[in-house]
Scaffold this motif. Structure first.
Motif, mmCIF file in Angstrom:
data_model
loop_
_atom_site.group_PDB
_atom_site.id
_atom_site.type_symbol
_atom_site.label_atom_id
_atom_site.label_comp_id
_atom_site.label_asym_id
_atom_site.label_seq_id
_atom_site.Cartn_x
_atom_site.Cartn_y
_atom_site.Cartn_z
ATOM 1 N N GLU A 142 -13.366 -36.515 -4.524
ATOM 2 C CA GLU A 142 -14.234 -35.461 -5.067
ATOM 3 C C GLU A 142 -14.166 -35.458 -6.595
ATOM 4 O O GLU A 142 -15.188 -35.280 -7.256
ATOM 5 N N CYS A 143 -12.981 -35.629 -7.150
ATOM 6 C CA CYS A 143 -12.839 -35.677 -8.606
ATOM 7 C C CYS A 143 -13.591 -36.876 -9.183
ATOM 8 O O CYS A 143 -14.314 -36.751 -10.179
ATOM 9 N N MET A 144 -13.446 -38.028 -8.568
ATOM 10 C CA MET A 144 -14.145 -39.219 -9.056
ATOM 11 C C MET A 144 -15.657 -39.064 -8.911
ATOM 12 O O MET A 144 -16.418 -39.410 -9.823
ATOM 13 N N ALA A 145 -16.105 -38.506 -7.794
ATOM 14 C CA ALA A 145 -17.537 -38.286 -7.591
ATOM 15 C C ALA A 145 -18.076 -37.301 -8.629
ATOM 16 O O ALA A 145 -19.194 -37.462 -9.130
ATOM 17 N N TYR A 146 -17.299 -36.287 -8.966
ATOM 18 C CA TYR A 146 -17.700 -35.318 -9.977
ATOM 19 C C TYR A 146 -17.843 -35.996 -11.339
ATOM 20 O O TYR A 146 -18.808 -35.763 -12.061
ATOM 21 N N GLY A 147 -16.895 -36.846 -11.675
ATOM 22 C CA GLY A 147 -16.978 -37.600 -12.940
ATOM 23 C C GLY A 147 -18.219 -38.474 -12.987
ATOM 24 O O GLY A 147 -18.903 -38.547 -14.010
ATOM 25 N N ARG A 148 -18.535 -39.133 -11.857
ATOM 26 C CA ARG A 148 -19.750 -39.964 -11.801
ATOM 27 C C ARG A 148 -20.995 -39.101 -11.971
ATOM 28 O O ARG A 148 -21.912 -39.455 -12.713
ATOM 29 N N ALA A 149 -21.037 -37.946 -11.292
ATOM 30 C CA ALA A 149 -22.200 -37.066 -11.371
ATOM 31 C C ALA A 149 -22.394 -36.530 -12.790
ATOM 32 O O ALA A 149 -23.529 -36.465 -13.283
ATOM 33 N N ILE A 150 -21.311 -36.157 -13.438
ATOM 34 C CA ILE A 150 -21.381 -35.662 -14.822
ATOM 35 C C ILE A 150 -21.937 -36.766 -15.732
ATOM 36 O O ILE A 150 -22.841 -36.533 -16.533
ATOM 37 N N ALA A 151 -21.384 -37.966 -15.603
ATOM 38 C CA ALA A 151 -21.832 -39.081 -16.443
ATOM 39 C C ALA A 151 -23.285 -39.446 -16.164
ATOM 40 O O ALA A 151 -24.055 -39.701 -17.098
ATOM 41 N N ASP A 152 -23.671 -39.451 -14.900
ATOM 42 C CA ASP A 152 -25.057 -39.772 -14.537
ATOM 43 C C ASP A 152 -26.038 -38.759 -15.121
ATOM 44 O O ASP A 152 -27.074 -39.126 -15.674
ATOM 45 N N LEU A 153 -25.718 -37.470 -15.012
ATOM 46 C CA LEU A 153 -26.593 -36.432 -15.554
ATOM 47 C C LEU A 153 -26.689 -36.547 -17.080
ATOM 48 O O LEU A 153 -27.783 -36.468 -17.654
ATOM 49 N N ALA A 154 -25.567 -36.751 -17.734
ATOM 50 C CA ALA A 154 -25.572 -36.886 -19.200
ATOM 51 C C ALA A 154 -26.403 -38.091 -19.631
ATOM 52 O O ALA A 154 -27.139 -38.022 -20.620
ATOM 53 N N ALA A 155 -26.328 -39.175 -18.890
ATOM 54 C CA ALA A 155 -27.109 -40.368 -19.222
ATOM 55 C C ALA A 155 -28.611 -40.101 -19.057
ATOM 56 O O ALA A 155 -29.425 -40.597 -19.851
ATOM 57 N N LYS A 156 -28.976 -39.326 -18.064
ATOM 58 C CA LYS A 156 -30.391 -39.003 -17.837
ATOM 59 C C LYS A 156 -30.954 -38.132 -18.958
ATOM 60 O O LYS A 156 -32.140 -38.200 -19.253
ATOM 61 N N LEU A 157 -30.114 -37.300 -19.513
ATOM 62 C CA LEU A 157 -30.579 -36.394 -20.566
ATOM 63 C C LEU A 157 -30.650 -37.101 -21.899
ATOM 64 O O LEU A 157 -31.284 -36.714 -22.806
#
Length: 157
Positions: A142-157
Motif C-alpha cells: 500500500e505504501c509503494m502503491a501510494y508513492g506510485r500514485a503520488i508520482a503519477d499524479l504529479a507527473a500528469k500535472l
C-alpha cells in the motif's frame, strides 16, 4: 523529471519504514524521490518539489510535535505550494491509535497551502497507515502503491 519529497518523523523507525516504501514506489513510477527526516528538511526548499508526502506517528490522535512545528514553519512559504500534490501517512501503537485524525490534520495543512490532495486505496482512503511496524506485505505494498500514485499524479500535472 517529477520530484517527490517524503518527509517523516519517526522515533521507533516504523514511520521511517513507511516513508522509505513510499519513496521506493515513487521511484518505481519514474520520479526522483527524496526521503528525509523532518529535522533535515527546511520549509524554504519545499517549492523545489512537485509532490510532498508527510508522515507522522499518531500521538494522542494528532501528529508528532516535530511535524506540527515543521508545518507551522511552512507559513513562510505560503503561496509557493499551490497546485503541488500532497499526501500523508501515519503509524500508531494500536488500531484505535488515532491514525485517521492524524492524517486529516496533516492534510488540512496541505489544503491551506492550496495543494492537490490524493487519497490512498479503498483500504486506506486518507493515506497508508500501520499499527506498529508495517510488517505485512499488504501495508508495504500500500505504501509503494501510494508513492506510485503520488508520482503519477504529479507527473500528469
Amino acid at each position: 523529471m517529477t520530484r517527490v519529497l517524503v518527509v517523516y518523523y519517526s522515533r521507533t523507525g516504523h514511520t521511517q519504514e513507511m516513508a522509505e516504501a513510499i519513496a521506493q514506489g515513487a521511484r518505481g513510477a519514474g520520479a526522483e524521490a527524496v526521503c528525509a527526516g523532518v529535522q533535515n528538511v527546511a520549509a524554504k526548499g519545499l517549492a523545489d518539489y512537485d509532490a510532498i508526502v508527510i508522515g507522522s506517528p499518531s500521538y494522542y490522535g494528532a501528529m508528532a510535535g516535530d511535524i506540527k512545528k515543521f508545518l507551522d514553519e511552512t507559513i513562510a512559504v505560503q503561496g509557493t505550494l499551490r497546485g503541488k500534490v500532497g499526501g500523508a501517512f501515519c503509524s500508531s501503537a494500536r488500531i484505535s491509535g488515532g491514525n485517521e485524525t492524524t492524517l486529516l490534520s496533516i492534510l488540512h495543512a496541505m489544503l491551506v497551502h492550496g495543494m492537490i490532495i490524493t487519497g490512498g486505496s479503498s483500504t486506506f482512503p486518507y493515506g497508508p497507515v500501520a499499527v506498529h511496524a508495517p510488517d505485512d506485505d499488504t501495508t508495504r505494498e500500500e505504501c509503494m502503491a501510494y508513492g506510485r500514485a503520488i508520482a503519477d499524479l504529479a507527473a500528469k500535472l
